[in-house]
Design a protein around this motif. Structure first.
Motif, mmCIF file in Angstrom:
data_model
loop_
_atom_site.group_PDB
_atom_site.id
_atom_site.type_symbol
_atom_site.label_atom_id
_atom_site.label_comp_id
_atom_site.label_asym_id
_atom_site.label_seq_id
_atom_site.Cartn_x
_atom_site.Cartn_y
_atom_site.Cartn_z
ATOM 1 N N PRO A 1 0.818 -1.224 0.000
ATOM 2 C CA PRO A 1 0.000 0.000 0.000
ATOM 3 C C PRO A 1 0.847 1.267 0.000
ATOM 4 C CG PRO A 1 -0.932 -1.596 1.508
ATOM 5 C CD PRO A 1 0.378 -2.171 1.056
ATOM 6 N N ALA A 2 1.962 1.270 0.722
ATOM 7 C CA ALA A 2 2.835 2.443 0.728
ATOM 8 C C ALA A 2 3.440 2.665 -0.650
ATOM 9 C CB ALA A 2 3.939 2.273 1.777
ATOM 10 N N ARG A 3 3.785 1.574 -1.324
ATOM 11 C CA ARG A 3 4.329 1.671 -2.686
ATOM 12 C C ARG A 3 3.301 2.292 -3.636
ATOM 13 N NH1 ARG A 3 5.284 -3.468 -6.512
ATOM 14 N NH2 ARG A 3 6.721 -2.569 -8.056
ATOM 15 N N LEU A 4 2.036 1.855 -3.491
ATOM 16 C CA LEU A 4 0.986 2.371 -4.368
ATOM 17 C C LEU A 4 0.701 3.845 -4.086
ATOM 18 C CD1 LEU A 4 -1.209 1.911 -6.505
ATOM 19 C CD2 LEU A 4 -2.733 1.135 -4.673
ATOM 20 N N ARG A 5 0.678 4.230 -2.814
ATOM 21 C CA ARG A 5 0.412 5.637 -2.477
ATOM 22 C C ARG A 5 1.476 6.548 -3.065
ATOM 23 N NH1 ARG A 5 -1.066 3.347 2.558
ATOM 24 N NH2 ARG A 5 0.990 3.872 3.447
ATOM 25 N N VAL B 1 -6.755 5.679 -12.304
ATOM 26 C CA VAL B 1 -5.296 5.718 -12.222
ATOM 27 C C VAL B 1 -4.792 4.627 -11.284
ATOM 28 C CG1 VAL B 1 -3.308 7.138 -11.589
ATOM 29 C CG2 VAL B 1 -5.264 8.174 -12.756
ATOM 30 N N ARG B 2 -5.492 4.419 -10.205
ATOM 31 C CA ARG B 2 -5.089 3.393 -9.233
ATOM 32 C C ARG B 2 -5.111 2.012 -9.888
ATOM 33 N NH1 ARG B 2 -7.602 0.106 -5.390
ATOM 34 N NH2 ARG B 2 -6.560 -0.002 -3.355
ATOM 35 N N ALA B 3 -6.162 1.731 -10.661
ATOM 36 C CA ALA B 3 -6.266 0.430 -11.327
ATOM 37 C C ALA B 3 -5.133 0.234 -12.332
ATOM 38 C CB ALA B 3 -7.624 0.319 -12.016
ATOM 39 N N ALA C 1 0.068 -2.222 -13.875
ATOM 40 C CA ALA C 1 1.394 -1.978 -14.461
ATOM 41 C C ALA C 1 2.521 -2.500 -13.581
ATOM 42 C CB ALA C 1 1.571 -0.484 -14.716
ATOM 43 N N PHE C 2 2.365 -2.448 -12.280
ATOM 44 C CA PHE C 2 3.462 -2.817 -11.378
ATOM 45 C C PHE C 2 3.173 -4.087 -10.580
ATOM 46 C CE2 PHE C 2 3.860 1.847 -11.894
ATOM 47 C CZ PHE C 2 5.074 1.849 -12.571
ATOM 48 N N ASP C 3 2.103 -4.791 -10.976
ATOM 49 C CA ASP C 3 1.794 -6.092 -10.393
ATOM 50 C C ASP C 3 1.658 -6.018 -8.868
ATOM 51 O OD1 ASP C 3 1.186 -8.774 -10.451
ATOM 52 O OD2 ASP C 3 3.288 -9.405 -10.231
ATOM 53 N N ILE C 4 0.888 -5.011 -8.431
ATOM 54 C CA ILE C 4 0.600 -4.867 -6.995
ATOM 55 C C ILE C 4 -0.647 -5.682 -6.696
ATOM 56 C CG2 ILE C 4 0.029 -3.264 -5.149
ATOM 57 C CD1 ILE C 4 1.476 -1.113 -6.754
ATOM 58 N N GLY C 5 -0.576 -6.569 -5.728
ATOM 59 C CA GLY C 5 -1.716 -7.417 -5.418
ATOM 60 C C GLY C 5 -2.919 -6.619 -4.946
#
Length: 702
Positions: free
Chosen positions: A664-668, A687-689, A694-698
């Motif tokens: 979550p910190a990476r995504l923020r 944008v979040r989606a 793009a970065f394979d965030i679960g």
């Protein structure tokens, strides 16, 4: 009147100092609580521990007298400008006040009390804010038309029955706050009721309003020391309304809620002043078995609940003292002080100077060295009463000390001690000698008071008089509020004798055309407007803030077409507009047409909500640019998808090189980097989606 420098000031003197010492004040009028069943065994509880049912058990009743200055160009009975605060002094006027007889040949008790203080009253004048009318050297001008019109508007908002003709009356004020000794006041409207849905006692309650009057404001007090009180006249004569409610406020929180409601309705007219001193309320309090006590000039609503709670329990303690004195058989005859001059020649008092000892406390030795009078007063069967708690941090002796401070003008504290005081300034041997000299026994209390001769003579009478009033329980008083929620004596509660017709001002017919015009253009009442805002999608808190912070007119002018647009505008007005005011040190409303661009862009979907605050700020700060060009910076960009793809591509190497505590910190962090590129064109969710993909965030991690 002379120059602004001290050397150029002049002093005018009127009404010489009275040669005789005025006698005791007349009794106060009776204004009793309708219930007589005082719950004497009710325990003392702190504010916050009480329920509405507890206050019902006490018989708590409260009403408000709300004073609100009107935003007019001039003053009420002259043509001086209104609303100018000043510290400049061009001249000083010195006066002494004398009471006058009413139409029935009676003196008002408050006027007699003020006369006994023998005050020197000094008025500091600024030639730019005052004229000869206000110092009573010129008859009044015709009543100000603008002030009458605004008062009629406020009366209409309250739903009152307006009078067809104004009859100006004089209301005596001998405390010096008005140089003429009286305030000109006129009845504007009577008998109305307002819905009171926010009452603690339920949404169906009503708050009845007894009357609304239009009157001139008093002077601003600068200092009050001993027999000299100083006023500044910049506020004097400004028009204000006084709205008097019935005693329908039955809990302390309802007192605050009712005061706020009345203030909101008055402000809806758009013609009342805001700021320190522009609005204040007097609070009338009683409980079962007591009588009305007025607490003067409370300027903040938030202090009202604790203030009236403490005052209610002060009444209960005074009623307990009355019950105790009745059990002991104390009567008014036991506390009768013969009309002797000086009063210490009576059986209840004596000159105690010769009985003082060198071992007594330093304040008494200093009084003896100054040549002050020291008098001892016997209070029959009052042993223990002076030490009875009445308010937090105060006992019954505080009731007496406050009287002496105000009426006898004793200011060099301490100026009184008594036999119930565990920290008495007098040695036990001296108390024994005083008791023997006064013929007192162990059931009696002894009070010792010192100061200038005439002041102590007044003090002896007031000590006995206040103890005699303890036999009625709660005397009708006007009291002043202290910061800690306690109150202190200010004056005896005025009676009807203070009012009489003003022979200098003719009746003033109210034009029917005015009433029709006011009713046709009457502003929306705050409760109605608030309900409309909530129906339009605002939260109750946002709707209330828009009204209370005077943003309602701007909000209605812009009139967003969608619920989303209304919510965004409300938030921007409360946060972004206030921030702009703080930066620029201004309080002016922005041009509605300039802000309309962001409202319309949001309503049509051209501008996404995420960019609203940024565009709003730019419209306020970039005044040299056109509104459309500012909005186009965020809503007019081409191909936002391509911009997002480019931003994600440039972010990839930086993101790979960084370490984060969690997904979550990476995504923020990533959102903060790419959103500016598409702000106002793509939603945060879109944008979040894209970033998650793009970065394979679960999904479960983000």
């Amino acid at each position: 009147m002379g120059s602004g420098s001290p050397a150029g000031r002049c002093t005018l003197r009127s009404s010489p100092v009275p040669r005789h010492r005025p006698r005791a004040s007349a009794p106060a009028p009776i204004d009793l609580n309708p219930r007589t069943d005082t719950p004497l065994d009710y325990p003392v509880r702190a504010f916050g521990e009480m329920t509405p049912q507890d206050y019902a058990t006490l018989g708590f009743m409260c009403g408000l007298e709300v004073h609100q200055q009107l935003d007019t160009r001039g003053k009420l009975f002259c043509r001086c400008p209104g609303g100018r605060w000043t510290t400049r002094v061009d001249a000083e006027v010195l006066r002494h006040m004398r009471p006058t007889l009413s139409e029935l040949g009676e003196y008002d008790g408050t006027a007699l009390m003020e006369f006994r203080t023998r005050k020197e009253i000094v008025y500091q004048l600024d030639r730019r804010t005052v004229c000869t009318y206000e110092i009573d050297d010129t008859p009044p001008f015709p009543i100000d038309d603008e002030s009458v019109y605004v008062a009629l508007q406020v009366a209409a908002l309250y739903g009152l029955d307006r009078v067809s003709e104004l009859q100006v009356m004089r209301k005596q004020y001998l405390d010096g706050s008005i140089p003429t000794g009286f305030q000109r006041t006129a009845m504007v409207a009577l008998a109305g009721a307002l819905p009171f849905p926010d009452s603690e006692l339920g949404p169906d309650r009503m708050l009845r309003i007894r009357q609304l009057t239009l009157e001139e404001d008093s002077c601003r007090e600068v200092s009050d020391i001993g027999h000299r009180i100083v006023f500044r006249t910049d506020r004097l004569g400004m028009p204000l309304t006084e709205t008097v409610t019935e005693p329908d406020l039955l809990t302390p929180r309802d007192v605050e809620t009712g005061g706020r409601m009345l203030a909101r309705i008055a402000r809806a007219s758009g013609r009342v002043r805001r700021g320190a001193g522009a609005a204040r309320q007097d609070v009338n309090v009683s409980i079962a078995g007591s009588r009305r006590v007025e607490i003067k000039g409370v300027s903040q609503h938030r202090v009202l609940p604790r203030l009236v709670h403490i005052e209610a329990f002060r009444h209960l303690e005074l009623l307990r003292i009355r019950a105790l004195l009745r059990e002991r058989g104390v009567t008014a005859e036991l506390l009768a002080l013969p009309q002797l001059d000086p009063p210490w020649e009576s059986p209840l008092a004596l000159d105690a100077r010769s009985l003082l000892r060198d071992a007594d406390a330093e304040p008494l030795q200093q009084a003896r060295d100054r040549g002050d009078m020291v008098a001892a007063v016997r209070l029959p069967r009052f042993a223990g009463v002076l030490g009875h708690r009445t308010q937090p941090g105060h006992c019954f002796d505080h009731e007496i000390i406050e009287r002496l401070r105000v009426i006898a003008c004793l200011t060099s504290r301490p100026f009184m001690t008594h036999s119930d005081d565990p920290n008495s300034l007098v040695r036990a041997a001296t108390w024994r000698e005083l008791r023997a000299a006064l013929g007192a026994d162990d059931e009696d209390a002894i009070a010792l008071v010192w100061g200038p001769h005439d002041d102590v003579a007044t003090a002896v009478e007031e000590i006995v008089g206040r103890c005699r009033e303890a036999l009625i329980g709660v005397p009708s008083e006007t009291r002043q509020a202290h910061r800690n929620g306690t109150t202190g004596f200010e004056r005896i509660l005025p009676g009807p004798e203070r009012m009489y017709p003003d022979t200098d001002t003719p009746p003033w017919p109210v034009p029917d055309a005015w009433l029709a015009e006011i009713d046709a253009a009457l502003p929306e009442r705050p409760d109605v407007r608030e309900a409309r805002y909530i129906d339009g999608g605002l939260s109750p808190r946002a709707a209330r803030l828009i009204i209370d912070d005077d943003h309602a007119e701007l909000f209605d002018t812009l009139a967003p077409a969608t619920a989303l647009g209304r919510r965004r505008l409300a938030a921007a007005l409360e946060c972004r507009l206030v921030a702009w005011w703080r930066e620029t040190d201004a309080r002016t409303a922005p041009d509605p047409e300039r802000l309309r661009a962001v409202v319309e862009a949001t309503d049509t979907g051209r501008l996404h909500p995420e960019a609203y605050d940024t565009v709003f700020d730019a419209l306020l700060r970039q005044s040299e640019r056109t509104p459309s060009s500012v909005v186009d910076d965020w809503a007019g960009r081409k191909d936002p998808e391509a911009a997002l793809t480019a931003a994600i591509g440039s972010l990839r190497p930086r993101l790979a090189a960084m370490r984060f505590s969690s997904e979550p910190a990476r995504l923020r962090w990533a959102l903060g980097q790419v959103m500016p590129a598409v702000l106002g064109q793509l939603t945060l969710a879109d944008v979040r989606a894209r970033l998650i993909a793009a970065f394979d965030i679960g999904e479960q991690d983000a």
